[in-house]
Design a protein around this motif. Structure first.
Motif, PDB file in Angstrom:
ATOM      1  N   LEU A 100       6.594  -0.885 -14.611  1.00  0.00           N
ATOM      2  CA  LEU A 100       7.640  -1.302 -13.690  1.00  0.00           C
ATOM      3  C   LEU A 100       8.555  -0.129 -13.356  1.00  0.00           C
ATOM      4  O   LEU A 100       8.943   0.062 -12.202  1.00  0.00           O
ATOM      5  N   LYS A 101       8.858   0.686 -14.346  1.00  0.00           N
ATOM      6  CA  LYS A 101       9.697   1.869 -14.125  1.00  0.00           C
ATOM      7  C   LYS A 101       9.026   2.817 -13.131  1.00  0.00           C
ATOM      8  O   LYS A 101       9.676   3.364 -12.240  1.00  0.00           O
ATOM      9  N   ARG A 102       7.724   3.011 -13.279  1.00  0.00           N
ATOM     10  CA  ARG A 102       6.969   3.886 -12.377  1.00  0.00           C
ATOM     11  C   ARG A 102       6.973   3.329 -10.950  1.00  0.00           C
ATOM     12  O   ARG A 102       7.164   4.052  -9.982  1.00  0.00           O
ATOM     13  N   GLY A 110       9.356   4.708  -7.104  1.00  0.00           N
ATOM     14  CA  GLY A 110       8.893   4.897  -5.732  1.00  0.00           C
ATOM     15  C   GLY A 110       9.802   4.283  -4.695  1.00  0.00           C
ATOM     16  O   GLY A 110       9.629   4.505  -3.499  1.00  0.00           O
ATOM     17  N   ILE A 111      10.811   3.521  -5.128  1.00  0.00           N
ATOM     18  CA  ILE A 111      11.677   2.844  -4.159  1.00  0.00           C
ATOM     19  C   ILE A 111      12.867   3.709  -3.711  1.00  0.00           C
ATOM     20  O   ILE A 111      13.082   3.742  -2.498  1.00  0.00           O
ATOM     21  N   PRO A 112      13.610   4.458  -4.462  1.00  0.00           N
ATOM     22  CA  PRO A 112      13.846   4.546  -5.897  1.00  0.00           C
ATOM     23  C   PRO A 112      14.924   3.567  -6.340  1.00  0.00           C
ATOM     24  O   PRO A 112      15.860   3.291  -5.612  1.00  0.00           O
ATOM     25  N   ARG A 156       0.823  -1.219   0.000  1.00  0.00           N
ATOM     26  CA  ARG A 156       0.000   0.000   0.000  1.00  0.00           C
ATOM     27  C   ARG A 156       0.852   1.261   0.000  1.00  0.00           C
ATOM     28  O   ARG A 156       0.545   2.224  -0.701  1.00  0.00           O
ATOM     29  N   ALA A 157       1.949   1.263   0.777  1.00  0.00           N
ATOM     30  CA  ALA A 157       2.831   2.434   0.812  1.00  0.00           C
ATOM     31  C   ALA A 157       3.488   2.657  -0.549  1.00  0.00           C
ATOM     32  O   ALA A 157       3.574   3.794  -1.021  1.00  0.00           O
ATOM     33  N   LEU A 158       3.911   1.565  -1.181  1.00  0.00           N
ATOM     34  CA  LEU A 158       4.516   1.678  -2.510  1.00  0.00           C
ATOM     35  C   LEU A 158       3.482   2.158  -3.525  1.00  0.00           C
ATOM     36  O   LEU A 158       3.775   3.006  -4.361  1.00  0.00           O
TER      37      LEU A 158
END
Length: 184
Positions: free
Chosen positions: A49-51, A55-57, A21-23
């Motif tokens: 997948l890039k998007r 978010g991780i990054p 959920r956070a990701l």
């Protein structure tokens, strides 16, 4: 392949201590989609997948490298431990730290031989970058602005603007630069 992508995504997400959920919230990708990818029931497009990885990054290259990023990275680096990455003719980019460490910031020790140039085609990418000239001279062009920088001078700009670097001096140029997110 889908299972490998899903397994890797789950492992990387957990290493970064993120829930699905956070990701999802960070990336704008539906929680259900992330769940389907991780369970191997769907295969993400490259852009999706890039998007998600943004978010991780993490870059796609880091994600698909042979080794997964370590949970913790090194703190100190000796000169011989810097990683040479492609710079082109007469240019050396030595990266501080591993590209696989999931860093949000990339730091480079750069060297430009006399006359070395990043090329006539201007560079551009997401993020910001800056640097400080340690020795020599470097002509920096950002958009329509051009300036020759000397030892102690610095630059900082939005990397989406077209830019180019060129040693116009009579001696090699060295500098330390950084960009966020990593672009190499």
């Amino acid at each position: 392949m889908e299972q490998d992508v899903g397994f890797r995504l789950r492992l990387v997400r957990l290493r970064h201590q993120l829930s699905q959920r956070a990701l999802a919230k960070r990336t704008g990708v539906a929680h259900a989609t992330i769940s389907l990818i991780e369970s191997g029931r769907t295969s993400p497009s490259v852009s999706a997948l890039k998007r998600i990885l943004a978010g991780i990054p993490m870059t796609l290259g880091e994600f698909f490298s042979d080794e997964l990023p370590p949970a913790e990275s090194e703190i100190f680096y000796r000169a011989g431990e810097l990683t040479e990455i492609s710079g082109g003719e007469g240019i050396s980019y030595r990266q501080i730290g591993s590209a696989r460490a999931g860093h949000a910031l990339q730091i480079l020790f750069e060297h430009y031989d006399v006359g070395a140039d990043t090329g006539l085609n201007m560079l551009h990418h997401e993020g910001e970058e800056g640097g400080v000239i340690l020795s020599g001279q470097l002509e920096v062009t950002v958009g329509e602005a051009t300036r020759v920088l000397k030892s102690g001078d610095a630059y900082y700009f939005n990397s989406r603007q077209p830019h180019r670097f060129r040693n116009v001096g009579k001696e090699p140029c060295t500098l330390v630069s950084s960009c966020s997110p990593p672009s190499f």
